[in-house]
Design a protein around this motif. Structure first.
Motif, PDB file in Angstrom:
ATOM      1  N   ASP A   1      18.258  27.218  32.769  1.00  0.00           N
ATOM      2  CA  ASP A   1      18.096  25.772  32.867  1.00  0.00           C
ATOM      3  C   ASP A   1      18.088  25.390  34.363  1.00  0.00           C
ATOM      4  O   ASP A   1      19.134  25.213  34.980  1.00  0.00           O
ATOM      5  CB  ASP A   1      19.241  25.073  32.126  1.00  0.00           C
ATOM      6  CG  ASP A   1      19.107  23.561  32.111  1.00  0.00           C
ATOM      7  OD1 ASP A   1      18.304  23.005  32.890  1.00  0.00           O
ATOM      8  OD2 ASP A   1      19.832  22.933  31.318  1.00  0.00           O
ATOM      9  N   THR A   2      16.887  25.266  34.913  1.00  0.00           N
ATOM     10  CA  THR A   2      16.771  24.968  36.348  1.00  0.00           C
ATOM     11  C   THR A   2      17.320  23.588  36.693  1.00  0.00           C
ATOM     12  O   THR A   2      17.816  23.385  37.802  1.00  0.00           O
ATOM     13  CB  THR A   2      15.310  25.090  36.830  1.00  0.00           C
ATOM     14  OG1 THR A   2      14.473  24.253  36.031  1.00  0.00           O
ATOM     15  CG2 THR A   2      14.825  26.531  36.735  1.00  0.00           C
ATOM     16  N   ASN A   3      17.259  22.648  35.739  1.00  0.00           N
ATOM     17  CA  ASN A   3      17.833  21.322  35.995  1.00  0.00           C
ATOM     18  C   ASN A   3      19.346  21.413  36.181  1.00  0.00           C
ATOM     19  O   ASN A   3      19.916  20.750  37.050  1.00  0.00           O
ATOM     20  CB  ASN A   3      17.504  20.352  34.856  1.00  0.00           C
ATOM     21  CG  ASN A   3      16.044  19.951  34.845  1.00  0.00           C
ATOM     22  OD1 ASN A   3      15.386  19.946  35.875  1.00  0.00           O
ATOM     23  ND2 ASN A   3      15.531  19.639  33.669  1.00  0.00           N
ATOM     24  N   LEU A   4      20.000  22.240  35.363  1.00  0.00           N
ATOM     25  CA  LEU A   4      21.447  22.422  35.487  1.00  0.00           C
ATOM     26  C   LEU A   4      21.804  23.076  36.821  1.00  0.00           C
ATOM     27  O   LEU A   4      22.777  22.692  37.474  1.00  0.00           O
ATOM     28  CB  LEU A   4      21.978  23.252  34.312  1.00  0.00           C
ATOM     29  CG  LEU A   4      23.485  23.490  34.267  1.00  0.00           C
ATOM     30  CD1 LEU A   4      24.265  22.178  34.278  1.00  0.00           C
ATOM     31  CD2 LEU A   4      23.841  24.321  33.041  1.00  0.00           C
TER      32      LEU A   4
ATOM     33  N   GLU B   1      21.515  32.851  34.328  1.00  0.00           N
ATOM     34  CA  GLU B   1      22.032  31.488  34.446  1.00  0.00           C
ATOM     35  C   GLU B   1      23.538  31.493  34.713  1.00  0.00           C
ATOM     36  O   GLU B   1      24.029  30.736  35.550  1.00  0.00           O
ATOM     37  CB  GLU B   1      21.734  30.691  33.180  1.00  0.00           C
ATOM     38  CG  GLU B   1      22.201  29.249  33.283  1.00  0.00           C
ATOM     39  CD  GLU B   1      21.864  28.451  32.043  1.00  0.00           C
ATOM     40  OE1 GLU B   1      20.785  27.825  32.024  1.00  0.00           O
ATOM     41  OE2 GLU B   1      22.686  28.476  31.099  1.00  0.00           O
TER      42      GLU B   1
END
Length: 192
Positions: free
Chosen positions: A2-5, A49
């Motif tokens: 999750d690149t947004n996280l 991640e």
């Protein structure tokens, strides 16, 4: 992943470490993240991640910087961003395996923890490690000679305690640089 996280974690530590300049700061955490990602790409089979989040958040509850308990900052950030309890426990376990002083002589249980521990230790070596040692020493009232003791107590021991082959390769030149620096320091300092 999750690149947004990950980006949210970067924003979180940017704000949290504002004003810190003793070597345990935003740039240290970002370098640990970069080292961890580089190692993880070579050490196949890890949860990328978890490595990314643990490396970014590894100092957000450091006792030298914050008066928190039970990884309150890291766990709070993860919970606030919808990470489930089991995953938070896993990421916090990685974070808890990083500290040199708390984990001296212990090998982490998971590949992810080995990677993040190695990434943090790499940032204590080489030119960056030297600069961080003196930044921390200056902030805490250590003389140059007292800071040099830290080389013998910790920095020179790091190479032999690395967990991954990738980190060991990355450490070779950094370790040599530490040794060369000490030779020059001792040559130039009649007090040593």
């Amino acid at each position: 992943m999750d690149t947004n996280l990950i980006e949210e974690a970067k924003r979180y530590i940017t704000k949290l470490f504002e004003g810190h300049s003793d070597g345990h700061d935003l740039n240290h955490s970002l370098r640990v993240y970069e080292n961890a990602v580089k190692i993880a790409k070579e050490e196949h089979g890890c949860d990328m991640e978890a490595v990314a989040l643990a490396s970014l958040l590894h100092d957000v509850d450091d006792h030298k910087l914050f008066d928190t308990k039970d990884n309150a900052n890291a766990a709070g950030f993860l919970k606030e961003h919808g990470v489930d309890a089991e995953r938070i426990t896993f990421i916090v376990s990685i974070i808890n395996s990083v500290s040199f002083s708390k984990n001296k002589g212990k090998t982490p249980d998971t590949l992810e923890a080995k990677i993040v521990q190695d990434a943090d230790r790499l940032d204590a070596m080489g030119a960056i490690g030297i600069a961080r040692t003196f930044a921390y020493g200056g902030k805490n009232g250590r003389s140059l000679e007292e800071s040099i003791e830290h080389f013998h107590d910790k920095l020179l021991l790091l190479k032999d305690g690395l967990n991954t082959e990738t980190a060991r390769k990355m450490a070779e030149e950094r370790h040599r640089f530490l040794e060369e620096f000490l030779v020059h320091f001792e040559d130039e300092n009649p007090l040593v």
